[in-house]
Design an enzyme around this catalytic site. Structure first.
Site, PDB file in Angstrom:
ATOM      1  N   HIS A   1     -28.414  30.399 -21.131  1.00  0.00           N
ATOM      2  CA  HIS A   1     -27.303  30.261 -20.189  1.00  0.00           C
ATOM      3  C   HIS A   1     -26.043  30.958 -20.697  1.00  0.00           C
ATOM      4  O   HIS A   1     -25.219  31.398 -19.894  1.00  0.00           O
ATOM      5  CB  HIS A   1     -27.036  28.774 -19.955  1.00  0.00           C
ATOM      6  CG  HIS A   1     -25.868  28.476 -19.076  1.00  0.00           C
ATOM      7  ND1 HIS A   1     -25.645  29.113 -17.884  1.00  0.00           N
ATOM      8  CD2 HIS A   1     -24.835  27.585 -19.222  1.00  0.00           C
ATOM      9  CE1 HIS A   1     -24.547  28.635 -17.316  1.00  0.00           C
ATOM     10  NE2 HIS A   1     -24.041  27.721 -18.116  1.00  0.00           N
TER      11      HIS A   1
ATOM     12  N   HIS B   1     -27.774  18.442 -14.512  1.00  0.00           N
ATOM     13  CA  HIS B   1     -28.594  19.608 -14.870  1.00  0.00           C
ATOM     14  C   HIS B   1     -28.630  19.863 -16.373  1.00  0.00           C
ATOM     15  O   HIS B   1     -27.846  19.310 -17.140  1.00  0.00           O
ATOM     16  CB  HIS B   1     -28.108  20.862 -14.130  1.00  0.00           C
ATOM     17  CG  HIS B   1     -26.726  21.317 -14.508  1.00  0.00           C
ATOM     18  ND1 HIS B   1     -25.591  20.797 -13.931  1.00  0.00           N
ATOM     19  CD2 HIS B   1     -26.293  22.240 -15.396  1.00  0.00           C
ATOM     20  CE1 HIS B   1     -24.522  21.397 -14.426  1.00  0.00           C
ATOM     21  NE2 HIS B   1     -24.917  22.262 -15.338  1.00  0.00           N
TER      22      HIS B   1
ATOM     23  N   TRP C   1     -41.000  18.367   5.690  1.00  0.00           N
ATOM     24  CA  TRP C   1     -40.612  19.007   4.437  1.00  0.00           C
ATOM     25  C   TRP C   1     -39.374  19.855   4.640  1.00  0.00           C
ATOM     26  O   TRP C   1     -38.924  20.064   5.764  1.00  0.00           O
ATOM     27  CB  TRP C   1     -41.756  19.788   3.789  1.00  0.00           C
ATOM     28  CG  TRP C   1     -42.466  20.815   4.666  1.00  0.00           C
ATOM     29  CD1 TRP C   1     -42.262  21.070   5.993  1.00  0.00           C
ATOM     30  CD2 TRP C   1     -43.483  21.719   4.254  1.00  0.00           C
ATOM     31  NE1 TRP C   1     -43.081  22.070   6.444  1.00  0.00           N
ATOM     32  CE2 TRP C   1     -43.854  22.491   5.379  1.00  0.00           C
ATOM     33  CE3 TRP C   1     -44.135  21.959   3.057  1.00  0.00           C
ATOM     34  CZ2 TRP C   1     -44.828  23.484   5.343  1.00  0.00           C
ATOM     35  CZ3 TRP C   1     -45.118  22.947   3.020  1.00  0.00           C
ATOM     36  CH2 TRP C   1     -45.460  23.697   4.150  1.00  0.00           C
TER      37      TRP C   1
END
Length: 258
Positions: free
Chosen positions: A81, A75, A63
């Site tokens: 934002h 995104h 991992w």
């Protein structure tokens, strides 16, 4: 939606009658991020640190720790934002209703214009020409600006010049038209932002961000494979990570195409 409808969709996906198109770039440390003037804080690139790999640190597992900005790679932009959306209700990715993340999509083909001009503008006239050919943009649809910019790599993607980045995007009038006259759900691009590279020089600066998020609408950036979508008729799937108070999130954007 009935069980039969869902069963038919599953069968259509399995048979290829409905295609699933991935609109997402691979997230890696080399993928470009937006560069702001040096007096501002900067967006972090993607970083992946190995924690263990079937070794003394963890004998049966592998991992990684990830470090990245909310607005890195392909995104999602939430209203929070931008300053214009900071006081709206349900303005962060964890508060946006989940049904928003799946919906119809319209693709406006600006690829020829962008190939000829790095600063190509999506204007109301361009939108009108699209609608004359493909019909009026329906309410509550995602609108994506196809430029084929996603085929660029490295420095050509940001296209930084002495006066800053140069890339195509919408004019203030185009964004206002899409919001006020077509009531779109959100707007997406193949470039690093929903605004043109020279978007700081519009009034207001960065009009896509300002108007979209002030109206409670959403943004998608760094998309790819828009050339595989029809002008109308596809369904967009774009759920961001459910980050508490998140202003955006990397995500896997896909489309269902008949």
């Amino acid at each position: 939606m009935s069980t039969t409808t869902l069963e038919n969709l599953a069968g259509d996906l399995a048979s290829g009658t409905v295609r699933l198109v991935d609109l997402t770039h691979t997230l890696d440390p080399d993928f470009p991020v937006i560069i702001l003037p040096p007096e501002f804080g900067q967006c972090a690139r993607f970083r992946m640190e190995e924690v263990s790999a079937y070794d003394h640190r963890g004998p049966a597992w592998k991992w990684h720790n990830l470090t990245l900005n909310e607005h890195t790679g392909t995104h999602f932009d939430a209203p929070a934002h931008w300053v214009s959306g900071r006081d709206l209700p349900n303005n962060t990715v964890d508060e946006i209703p989940a049904e928003v993340f799946i919906g119809p999509v319209v693709v406006i083909d600006c690829s020829a214009g962008a190939a000829a001009d790095d600063d190509f503008e999506l204007t109301p006239a361009v939108i009108a020409a699209h609608e004359a050919k493909h019909g009026e943009i329906p309410p509550d649809a995602w609108v994506l600006m196809r430029t084929d910019w996603s085929t660029r790599r490295g420095a050509a993607y940001l296209n930084m010049q002495e006066d800053g980045p140069h890339s195509p995007g919408p004019t203030p009038e185009a964004i206002r038209f899409l919001i006020d006259q077509r009531n779109i759900r959100g707007f997406g691009t193949e470039t690093v932002g929903t605004d043109a590279g020279q978007g700081a020089h519009y009034t207001p600066p960065y009009p896509a961000h300002f108007y979209l998020h002030g109206a409670g609408k959403y943004g998608l950036q760094c998309l790819c494979n828009l050339d595989q979508l029809p002008p109308t008729g596809a369904i967009l799937i774009a759920p961001p990570l459910k980050i508490r108070n998140g202003t955006g999130s990397p995500l896997r954007v896909m489309a269902l195409v008949p």
